[in-house]
Design a protein around this motif. Structure first.
Motif, PDB file in Angstrom:
ATOM      1  N   GLU A  23       6.116  71.228  40.407  1.00 32.14           N
ATOM      2  CA  GLU A  23       6.228  69.888  40.982  1.00 32.14           C
ATOM      3  C   GLU A  23       7.675  69.498  41.247  1.00 32.14           C
ATOM      4  N   ARG A  24       8.586  69.965  40.420  1.00 35.81           N
ATOM      5  CA  ARG A  24       9.999  69.647  40.644  1.00 35.81           C
ATOM      6  C   ARG A  24      10.470  70.213  41.981  1.00 35.81           C
ATOM      7  N   ARG A  25       9.972  71.396  42.329  1.00 34.50           N
ATOM      8  CA  ARG A  25      10.336  71.982  43.623  1.00 34.50           C
ATOM      9  C   ARG A  25       9.586  71.290  44.755  1.00 34.50           C
ATOM     10  N   GLY A  26       8.310  70.966  44.503  1.00 32.18           N
ATOM     11  CA  GLY A  26       7.509  70.319  45.523  1.00 32.18           C
ATOM     12  C   GLY A  26       8.059  68.969  45.936  1.00 32.18           C
ATOM     13  N   ARG A  27       8.511  68.179  44.978  1.00 33.88           N
ATOM     14  CA  ARG A  27       9.070  66.873  45.294  1.00 33.88           C
ATOM     15  C   ARG A  27      10.315  67.001  46.154  1.00 33.88           C
ATOM     16  N   LEU A  28      11.135  67.974  45.835  1.00 30.51           N
ATOM     17  CA  LEU A  28      12.362  68.165  46.603  1.00 30.51           C
ATOM     18  C   LEU A  28      12.058  68.666  48.008  1.00 30.51           C
ATOM     19  N   ALA A  29      11.060  69.534  48.119  1.00 32.93           N
ATOM     20  CA  ALA A  29      10.682  70.052  49.438  1.00 32.93           C
ATOM     21  C   ALA A  29      10.136  68.951  50.338  1.00 32.93           C
ATOM     22  N   ARG A  30       9.593  67.885  49.726  1.00 26.68           N
ATOM     23  CA  ARG A  30       9.058  66.753  50.498  1.00 26.68           C
ATOM     24  C   ARG A  30      10.085  65.643  50.654  1.00 26.68           C
ATOM     25  N   LYS A  31      11.348  65.978  50.619  1.00 26.75           N
ATOM     26  CA  LYS A  31      12.422  64.981  50.686  1.00 26.75           C
ATOM     27  C   LYS A  31      12.211  64.048  51.863  1.00 26.75           C
ATOM     28  N   ARG A  32      12.380  62.777  51.631  1.00 27.97           N
ATOM     29  CA  ARG A  32      12.038  61.767  52.624  1.00 27.97           C
ATOM     30  C   ARG A  32      13.179  61.455  53.586  1.00 27.97           C
ATOM     31  N   TYR A  33      12.814  60.797  54.652  1.00 24.10           N
ATOM     32  CA  TYR A  33      13.761  60.457  55.718  1.00 24.10           C
ATOM     33  C   TYR A  33      14.902  59.594  55.210  1.00 24.10           C
ATOM     34  N   ALA A  34      14.592  58.583  54.387  1.00 27.06           N
ATOM     35  CA  ALA A  34      15.607  57.634  53.937  1.00 27.06           C
ATOM     36  C   ALA A  34      16.735  58.331  53.183  1.00 27.06           C
ATOM     37  N   GLU A  35      16.382  59.274  52.313  1.00 29.10           N
ATOM     38  CA  GLU A  35      17.392  59.960  51.523  1.00 29.10           C
ATOM     39  C   GLU A  35      18.290  60.830  52.408  1.00 29.10           C
ATOM     40  N   THR A  36      17.681  61.509  53.371  1.00 31.54           N
ATOM     41  CA  THR A  36      18.473  62.344  54.282  1.00 31.54           C
ATOM     42  C   THR A  36      19.399  61.490  55.130  1.00 31.54           C
ATOM     43  N   LEU A  37      18.912  60.334  55.550  1.00 31.05           N
ATOM     44  CA  LEU A  37      19.745  59.426  56.343  1.00 31.05           C
ATOM     45  C   LEU A  37      20.941  58.950  55.527  1.00 31.05           C
TER      46      LEU A  37
END
Length: 226
Positions: A23-37
């Motif tokens: 799950e730790r990897r899965g959450r990071l792989a689903r990184k959201r738009y807001a954080e990338t922005l």
């Protein structure tokens, strides 16, 4: 040539993915738009790297449940800063009273663990990243990576900015002399250096406009509306 955001971001993200599973990897792989922005428009312009920044950082809360902070910055000086990018909808209009209480309790718990929590409005990341950059620059000016000295000039700069803020955005050399216990020449030199770096601008007086009577924050709207 300086590395571009896209390649640096991809390499940084992959390095964290390679060290995680489940799950730790899965959450990071689903990184959201807001954080990338936030990374693109605020963090990268400030630092030009992602050194010591950890995405989706796991911390156990006071109930023993896993909580994943958007980002945690560990500069190597013993400091721990949590950055949370918060949208108005998920964190205000779509949150019930229980969720609101738990969020505040979580922040208090993190503070108790030694983390400094910084909440960042997504709307400003999207439309006014310069405001977020300026405010974060002030917060982060206190912290340096291990081995990087905090110079006297940088310390004075931070103190002058805080003093100007407390005086509705204006400051005189005399204020700096009294507050920092320095002579007039040192105060004026520091204020001029801060004008060159874009923090302050001189306010002139007299018929020819040659005499500088005080200085003001170059982006006063940051303090009034930020």
């Amino acid at each position: 040539m300086a590395e571009k955001f896209e390649s640096a971001h991809e390499r940084w993200l992959q390095s964290h993915l390679d060290r995680r599973t489940g799950e730790r990897r899965g959450r990071l792989a689903r990184k959201r738009y807001a954080e990338t922005l936030f990374l693109r428009q605020v963090w990268w312009p400030l630092f030009g790297s992602f050194d010591a920044l950890h995405p989706e950082y796991e911390v156990a809360d006071w109930r023993g449940r896993s909580y994943f902070a958007d980002f945690v910055w560990l500069p190597g000086s013993g400091e721990k800063l949590v950055f949370e990018v918060k949208g108005f909808g998920p964190h205000v209009t779509e949150m019930d009273r229980r969720g609101y209480c738990e969020e505040l309790n979580r922040e208090t718990f993190l503070q108790g663990l030694g983390y400094r929590v910084v909440s960042i409005p997504h709307d400003d990341v999207a439309s006014r990243p310069d405001v977020v950059q300026s405010l974060l620059r002030m917060v982060l000016s206190r912290f340096r990576a291990a081995g990087e000295p905090v110079t006297r000039s940088r310390w004075m700069e931070k103190e002058i900015l805080l003093l100007a803020r407390s005086q509705l955005g204006t400051i005189r050399p005399l204020d700096v002399e009294r507050h920092l216990k320095v002579n007039h020449r040192t105060a004026v030199r520091q204020l001029k250096d801060m004008c060159e770096s874009g923090w302050l601008r001189p306010v002139r007086n007299g018929s020819n406009g040659e005499r500088i009577v005080r200085y003001e924050l170059a982006k006063l709207e940051i303090w009034e509306h930020g």
